[in-house]
Each structure stands twice: as structure tokens, then as C-alpha cells.
Design a protein around this motif. Structure first.
Motif, PDB file in Angstrom:
ATOM      1  N   TYR A  69       0.808  -1.211   0.000  1.00 34.09           N
ATOM      2  CA  TYR A  69       0.000   0.000   0.000  1.00 34.09           C
ATOM      3  C   TYR A  69       0.848   1.270   0.000  1.00 34.09           C
ATOM      4  N   GLU A  70       2.017   1.206   0.610  1.00 33.16           N
ATOM      5  CA  GLU A  70       2.893   2.390   0.622  1.00 33.16           C
ATOM      6  C   GLU A  70       3.353   2.724  -0.790  1.00 33.16           C
ATOM      7  N   LEU A  71       3.777   1.708  -1.542  1.00 34.21           N
ATOM      8  CA  LEU A  71       4.199   1.929  -2.922  1.00 34.21           C
ATOM      9  C   LEU A  71       3.017   2.372  -3.784  1.00 34.21           C
ATOM     10  N   ALA A  72       1.849   1.793  -3.535  1.00 33.47           N
ATOM     11  CA  ALA A  72       0.645   2.197  -4.266  1.00 33.47           C
ATOM     12  C   ALA A  72       0.363   3.675  -4.047  1.00 33.47           C
ATOM     13  N   GLY A  73       0.502   4.133  -2.805  1.00 32.38           N
ATOM     14  CA  GLY A  73       0.286   5.547  -2.504  1.00 32.38           C
ATOM     15  C   GLY A  73       1.247   6.452  -3.247  1.00 32.38           C
ATOM     16  N   ARG A  74       2.511   6.026  -3.335  1.00 33.39           N
ATOM     17  CA  ARG A  74       3.511   6.848  -4.045  1.00 33.39           C
ATOM     18  C   ARG A  74       3.174   6.951  -5.533  1.00 33.39           C
ATOM     19  N   TYR A  75       2.769   5.827  -6.128  1.00 32.60           N
ATOM     20  CA  TYR A  75       2.429   5.859  -7.557  1.00 32.60           C
ATOM     21  C   TYR A  75       1.146   6.651  -7.813  1.00 32.60           C
ATOM     22  N   PHE A  76       0.158   6.534  -6.922  1.00 34.01           N
ATOM     23  CA  PHE A  76      -1.067   7.327  -7.101  1.00 34.01           C
ATOM     24  C   PHE A  76      -0.759   8.818  -6.968  1.00 34.01           C
ATOM     25  N   THR A  77       0.130   9.162  -6.041  1.00 32.49           N
ATOM     26  CA  THR A  77       0.537  10.566  -5.895  1.00 32.49           C
ATOM     27  C   THR A  77       1.204  11.063  -7.171  1.00 32.49           C
ATOM     28  N   LYS A  78       2.045  10.235  -7.758  1.00 35.15           N
ATOM     29  CA  LYS A  78       2.704  10.581  -9.025  1.00 35.15           C
ATOM     30  C   LYS A  78       1.673  10.775 -10.129  1.00 35.15           C
ATOM     31  N   ALA A  79       0.684   9.894 -10.201  1.00 42.01           N
ATOM     32  CA  ALA A  79      -0.361  10.008 -11.221  1.00 42.01           C
ATOM     33  C   ALA A  79      -1.171  11.288 -11.031  1.00 42.01           C
ATOM     34  N   VAL A  80      -1.492  11.619  -9.784  1.00 43.42           N
ATOM     35  CA  VAL A  80      -2.238  12.848  -9.492  1.00 43.42           C
ATOM     36  C   VAL A  80      -1.438  14.079  -9.929  1.00 43.42           C
ATOM     37  N   ASP A  81      -0.137  14.076  -9.634  1.00 43.39           N
ATOM     38  CA  ASP A  81       0.717  15.205 -10.022  1.00 43.39           C
ATOM     39  C   ASP A  81       0.766  15.379 -11.536  1.00 43.39           C
ATOM     40  N   HIS A  82       0.900  14.278 -12.269  1.00 47.59           N
ATOM     41  CA  HIS A  82       0.907  14.353 -13.731  1.00 47.59           C
ATOM     42  C   HIS A  82      -0.426  14.889 -14.248  1.00 47.59           C
ATOM     43  N   HIS A  83      -1.507  14.422 -13.657  1.00 51.27           N
ATOM     44  CA  HIS A  83      -2.840  14.847 -14.121  1.00 51.27           C
ATOM     45  C   HIS A  83      -3.046  16.342 -13.874  1.00 51.27           C
TER      46      HIS A  83
END
Length: 456
Positions: free
Chosen positions: A207-221
Motif C-alpha cells: 500500500y505504501e508503494l501504491a500511494g507513491r504511484y497514485f501521488t505521481k499520477a495525481v501530479d501528472h494529471h
């Protein structure tokens, strides 16, 4: 000497009565129509048109060209996203990637090399997502990480090579466009890859890695669509879910609050999306209390805590969120709809946590009636409602009413799930405990006795 296959195909095409024009003209029209159908999420039409684009691209360019690979990858994406057919998607994505391997052997142009690298990244991303759908998680991870590396390389090449304004990539006849791969298209692909890796990490319980990738996706969006884009709503909810599993409740609440604001602006104050976010945000607020455990999926309380650990303002906010969700669902779907009933039951659980037992009993009695009418008197849903009502009665000191409700729950569970099912056994043990302790109705004030808070 036998001519190449694509030359034979063109000869056969020319011998037919084609009033529509040359393959080149037909391809331009097909690409435009395919892009429009994909945008409208018309899966069947999009599949037919991208198949046509594949055939025309093969006639025009031959078996080893970036444009043919691109059409196969587009078709793979449509199969995956609009139809949910992972096998067809995987087949076409692999086909596109194989074509790109042939292209790379003979490429001399810098622009063609960049195109091949970008589409290879896209194909690997699609392959990874398709593999996730059939639970081949290890292979999916390898493909998605390859996609991430290639996409990052694309971004580096573009930033070093081009300094002018980025031309648009709109899905039209772009085979002659030298700079079709722009920072915008790369950023979109980076967002897709980050989302896929986040969801893969979630499936793997990281879940920690999932959170980091979702944060990255949000930033790109946000960087390319702004901070009020509708596409952010789902991303922020998934980010909140990952943060919740990591017990980063403040970060989860912040993400959900932002999603709620965007949803209200996009869909209006009274929408199902707003109601769903309100329910989830209320769950997160409760989870932030010490040792509180509440499921993000369905709001099911597994351990009760003293709600006084929440500030008065937070408790009021939770009640307001749950009441708002209930009001929206009842207004839009009717009070007998399963979603509206679940919202009412959320409110009953909150009152139980808040030691407002009379209100919990009142709300839950209404829920029992609605569930019996909606799901049937001998349904599992009705049994759970009787169980929760029994808990509320016990907490309010109404032991006889509590016993009756728990007996009804046990009888339904026994007939529906069997006598040895964990739900049946759990209620049976609770009834045995009540009998062994000889509980009788309380006559003195509740605060003078230990509170009964465990959901049986």
C-alpha cells in the motif's frame, strides 16, 4: 519474383471497385472516425474502425511500420478499456510490440526511433494491464516497469531535442508528422503507467508503494489538466484508499476532501458520487480515532471505540457527512434502494459508536424493515440488520429486545448459511454469553454500568 504481401494487398485493393478513394484517403477517414468512437466510448464501433485502420495501414506501409504498430496498440487499448477483453487486448498489444522490434532493426531517423520507443512503452503498459486482469502479477509488473523506463527515456529525448511549441497529437493522419510524440502525450502515458503500477502494488498489498504511484499520477494529471479536472476524482479516491491502509488518515482525508470539492463542482451538490465520497470521508474520520477499524469498502465497523476520542467538531462533521449521503441517496434512488439503506445503516453504526443508543435503535429499526422489504425476510442482509439492532438494544439496556433480535439473526443465518458458518456461530456465542451472565433489563442510568460496545 513474388512481390511483398502489402504490395499484393494493394494490387487486390486496386482491382476492387472502391468508390471511396485510395487506401490513403480511406485511412485518414478511418483514423478520424476511430478516434471519435474511442472518445465517445463506443466500444463496438471503435473496434471495427481500428481493425479497418490496421488493414489499411498494412496495405499502405507494409508489415514493419510504426503506423501499423500504433493501430494494433490502439485496438488493444480499446479492447481493454472499453470492452474488458484482456485476451484480445494482449494479442494485439504483443503484435504491435513485435512490429516495433522489426522497425527498430532498420530505423535510421531520429524521429522514427522516438516514435518506436514511445509506442513500445505504450504497448508494454497495455500488456501489463492486460496481464493484471488475469492475475499474472509478476509478469505484469515486469512489463509495466519496462514501460516506465521507456517512457522516462522518451521524455528525456524530447526535452533535449525540441525547444519549440509542442504540436498536437489528435489521432488524425499523423504519419507524416515528424514530432507526433510530444511532452503532452508522454505525460499522459506516464500517468497511465503510474496508475497501473499503483493498482498492481495494491493487488500485491504494497500500500505504501501504491500511494507513491497514485501521488505521481495525481501530479501528472494536475500538471496537464488542472486541479479541478473530473479525472482527478477517481485518482484521489484511490490515493485515499491506499493512504487509509497505510494508516495515514490525515493524508487520506485531505485527498477525499479535494475529491469532494471537485465532484461538487463537476456533478453538482446532489449526486451519487458526492454521496459515496461523503460516506468514505466519514469512515476515514472515524478511523483516525485510536484503535478504530472501519472498512473503506463498505463501512463495516469491526471494533467499537469511544467516540469521545473524536473532537466535538469532528463528530459533528461525521454525522453531517453521513446524513448528507443518506439524504442524497434517498432523494436520487429512493429509500428502498440498497445504497440508500446502507447509508442509513452507516448512520445507525455512528450513533452506536457515539453512545447515542436511542437514536441508533430508532434508525436501525427502520433499516430492518427496509431490508426485509428489499432483500426478503430470510436474507443475509436482514440477518445482519437484526444483529446490529440487537447490539443497539443491548447497549441501550433493553436486554429482552436484544435477545429477540439476536435469535432472529441466528435463525436466518442458520437457514441461509448453515449452523457452522462463522456468522451463525458468532451470534450463537453472544446469546450463550447473555444467558451465562444472566443479563436483565437495566433500571439504573447507563453511565453507572460498563458499556457494551462490541458488535456481536
Amino acid at each position: 519474383r513474388i512481390p511483398p504481401l502489402h504490395v499484393c494487398a494493394r494490387m487486390e485493393f486496386n482491382m476492387q471497385d472502391n468508390d471511396g478513394g485510395t487506401p490513403e484517403q480511406l485511412r485518414v477517414d478511418a483514423l478520424t472516425q476511430a478516434a471519435q468512437a474511442t472518445l465517445k466510448k463506443d466500444g463496438d464501433t471503435a473496434v471495427q474502425l481500428w481493425v479497418k485502420c490496421c488493414a489499411l495501414s498494412r496495405i499502405i506501409f507494409g508489415d514493419a511500420h510504426v503506423e501499423l504498430a500504433r493501430c494494433h496498440i490502439e485496438l488493444a487499448s480499446v479492447y481493454l478499456e472499453l470492452k474488458g477483453f484482456w485476451e484480445q487486448s494482449l494479442s494485439h498489444a504483443v503484435k504491435g510490440r513485435d512490429i516495433l522490434l522489426l522497425v527498430e532493426k532498420h530505423v535510421t531517423s531520429h524521429d522514427t526511433r522516438l516514435l518506436a520507443l514511445y509506442h513500445n512503452s505504450w504497448a508494454s503498459c497495455t500488456i501489463g494491464r492486460a496481464l493484471m486482469m488475469c492475475d499474472q502479477l509478476k509478469e505484469a509488473g515486469a512489463s509495466l516497469r519496462d514501460a516506465e523506463l521507456m517512457c522516462t527515456e522518451c521524455g528525456k529525448i524530447i526535452s533535449c531535442s525540441y525547444s519549440g511549441p509542442s504540436p498536437r497529437a489528435d489521432g488524425n493522419d499523423d504519419s507524416t508528422h515528424p514530432h507526433i510524440v510530444t511532452m503532452v502525450t508522454v505525460a499522459r502515458l506516464e500517468e497511465d503507467i503510474a496508475c497501473a503500477l499503483a493498482r498492481l502494488s495494491f493487488k500485491q498489498n504494497n500500500y505504501e508503494l501504491a500511494g507513491r504511484y497514485f501521488t505521481k499520477a495525481v501530479d501528472h494529471h494536475i500538471s496537464h489538466h488542472g486541479n479541478s479536472s473530473e479525472g482527478l476524482i477517481v485518482l484521489l479516491q484511490e490515493l485515499a484508499r491506499a493512504e487509509g491502509y497505510c494508516k495515514n488518515y490525515s493524508a487520506a482525508a485531505k485527498a477525499l476532501s479535494t475529491a469532494l470539492d471537485i465532484s461538487q463542482l463537476t456533478h453538482g451538490e446532489e449526486s451519487e458520487g458526492v454521496a459515496y465520497i461523503c460516506r468514505t470521508l466519514a469512515s476515514i474520520r472515524l478511523m483516525s480515532t485510536k484503535d478504530a477499524l472501519m472498512s473503506l469498502e463498505d463501512g463495516d465497523v469491526t471494533t467499537h471505540v469511544t467516540i469521545s476520542e473524536l473532537s466535538t467538531e469532528d463528530a459533528a462533521e461525521v454525522e453531517q457527512l453521513l446524513r448528507r449521503a443518506e439524504g442524497i441517496m434517498c432523494s436520487l434512488l429512493g429509500e428502498e434502494h440498497c445504497e440508500a439503506i446502507e447509508c442509513k445503516e452507516d448512520l445507525a453504526r455512528f450513533y452506536l459508536l457515539a453512545s447515542r443508543y436511542e437514536e441508533a435503535v430508532s434508525v436501525q429499526r427502520g433499516v430492518v424493515k427496509l431490508k426485509k422489504k428489499t432483500f426478503g425476510t430470510r436474507s443475509r442482509e436482514a440477518a445482519y440488520s437484526y444483529k446490529l439492532l440487537g447490539t443497539a438494544y443491548m447497549s441501550a439496556g433493553m436486554v429482552q429486545e436484544s435477545r429477540k433480535c439476536l435469535e432472529k439473526a441466528m435463525n436466518i443465518y442458520s437457514s441461509v448459511l448453515g449452523e457452522n458458518h462463522k456468522e451463525t456461530v458468532c451470534v450463537m456465542r453472544s446469546l450463550d454469553l447473555m444467558a451465562s451472565f444472566g443479563f436483565s433489563d437495566r433500571q439504573d442510568p447507563l453511565h453507572s454500568r460498563p458499556l457494551f460496545r462490541t458488535v456481536v
